[in-house]
Design an enzyme around this catalytic site. Sequence first.
Site, PDB file in Angstrom:
ATOM      1  N   ASP A  24       0.924  -1.330  -0.529  1.00 36.84           N
ATOM      2  CA  ASP A  24       0.047   0.125  -0.021  1.00 36.84           C
ATOM      3  C   ASP A  24       1.153   1.331   0.250  1.00 36.84           C
ATOM      4  OD1 ASP A  24       0.929  -0.200   2.553  1.00 36.84           O
ATOM      5  OD2 ASP A  24      -1.120  -0.226   3.624  1.00 36.84           O
ATOM      6  N   SER A  25       2.370   0.465  -0.236  1.00 40.19           N
ATOM      7  CA  SER A  25       2.971   2.565  -0.862  1.00 40.19           C
ATOM      8  C   SER A  25       3.016   3.113  -1.744  1.00 40.19           C
ATOM      9  CB  SER A  25       4.443   1.960  -0.423  1.00 40.19           C
ATOM     10  OG  SER A  25       4.437   0.254  -0.870  1.00 40.19           O
ATOM     11  N   ASP A  63      -0.417  -6.397   0.212  1.00 43.54           N
ATOM     12  CA  ASP A  63      -0.860  -5.907   1.855  1.00 43.54           C
ATOM     13  C   ASP A  63      -2.576  -5.720   0.926  1.00 43.54           C
ATOM     14  OD1 ASP A  63       0.990  -4.954   2.990  1.00 43.54           O
ATOM     15  OD2 ASP A  63       1.563  -3.069   1.973  1.00 43.54           O
ATOM     16  N   LYS A  91      -0.616  -9.188   2.918  1.00 48.63           N
ATOM     17  CA  LYS A  91      -0.131  -8.817   5.071  1.00 48.63           C
ATOM     18  C   LYS A  91      -0.622  -8.044   5.577  1.00 48.63           C
ATOM     19  CE  LYS A  91       3.483  -6.123   4.015  1.00 48.63           C
ATOM     20  NZ  LYS A  91       2.885  -4.929   4.970  1.00 48.63           N
ATOM     21  N   GLU A  93      -1.526  -5.352   9.282  1.00 44.82           N
ATOM     22  CA  GLU A  93      -0.368  -4.902  10.099  1.00 44.82           C
ATOM     23  C   GLU A  93      -1.086  -4.552  11.611  1.00 44.82           C
ATOM     24  OE1 GLU A  93       1.223  -0.834   6.843  1.00 44.82           O
ATOM     25  OE2 GLU A  93       0.115  -0.196   9.190  1.00 44.82           O
ATOM     26  N   GLU A 160       9.706  -3.329  10.681  1.00 43.01           N
ATOM     27  CA  GLU A 160       9.875  -2.213  10.542  1.00 43.01           C
ATOM     28  C   GLU A 160      10.549  -1.399  11.391  1.00 43.01           C
ATOM     29  OE1 GLU A 160       7.857   1.554   7.285  1.00 43.01           O
ATOM     30  OE2 GLU A 160       6.803  -0.552   8.126  1.00 43.01           O
TER      31      GLU A 160
END
Length: 242
Positions: A24-25, A63, A91, A93, A160
């Site tokens: 999602d960067s 993501d 993925k 978070e 991270e």
Amino acid sequence: MTAYDASFAQLFAEQGIQVMLVGDSLGMTIQGESSTLPVTVEQIAYHTRCVRKGAPDAFIIADMPFMSYATPEQACANAAILMQAGANMVKLEGGCWLCDTVKMLCERSVPVCGHLGLTPQAVNVLGGYKVQGRDEVTANQLMKDAIALENAGIQLLVLECVPTSLANNITEELLLPVIGIGAGNGTDGQILVMHDALGITARPPKFAKNFLAQAGNIQDAVKLYIQEVEAGIYPSEDHSFE
């Protein structure tokens, strides 16, 4: 390395990148947003399809965007979209609160990658993009989260922006592979946003290295990145946090 389209995915695969993250960067690198929060499931699915076409044999992680996995049921519905778009794994978070979601996804044949430390989707809670786990309380919590997620069924973990010593401790504690980004060179592997690795980012983070500047062309830059990671040269202390 992150990848967002077929052309770069093919180039990365040809140079030896076996795992790619459709992150999602892309909200910040592709769309010009100030954070990852505006990215949608449909956008991740679109870019996942593109990457899959360019790298048909790569292992692709997609993501799950902000608020796309607020409940286990929502996570399953949105993970199905990403898996059908070509992802091999999704993925998420977050820490212990995700355990029920992870269990449900794994029971339904969706491999899961966890993400701890600096979690960009929580930027408004964290107060910015800051190193996490520098004090004993938060370091212990990150360790507890990592163990809980592994027990829930994740098969991979991204750490991270955490101190090298903490990343090393978590890597040693877990049986699954730990992938670092700004977490020192003691993890099992590394990931970089492609724009950081190729020197495109206007204000790159401390943990990034411009491999293109040293290599001279993109193909050789990717090869150099792989070589330095495998040799333990990158990330150096200059790209890590204490």
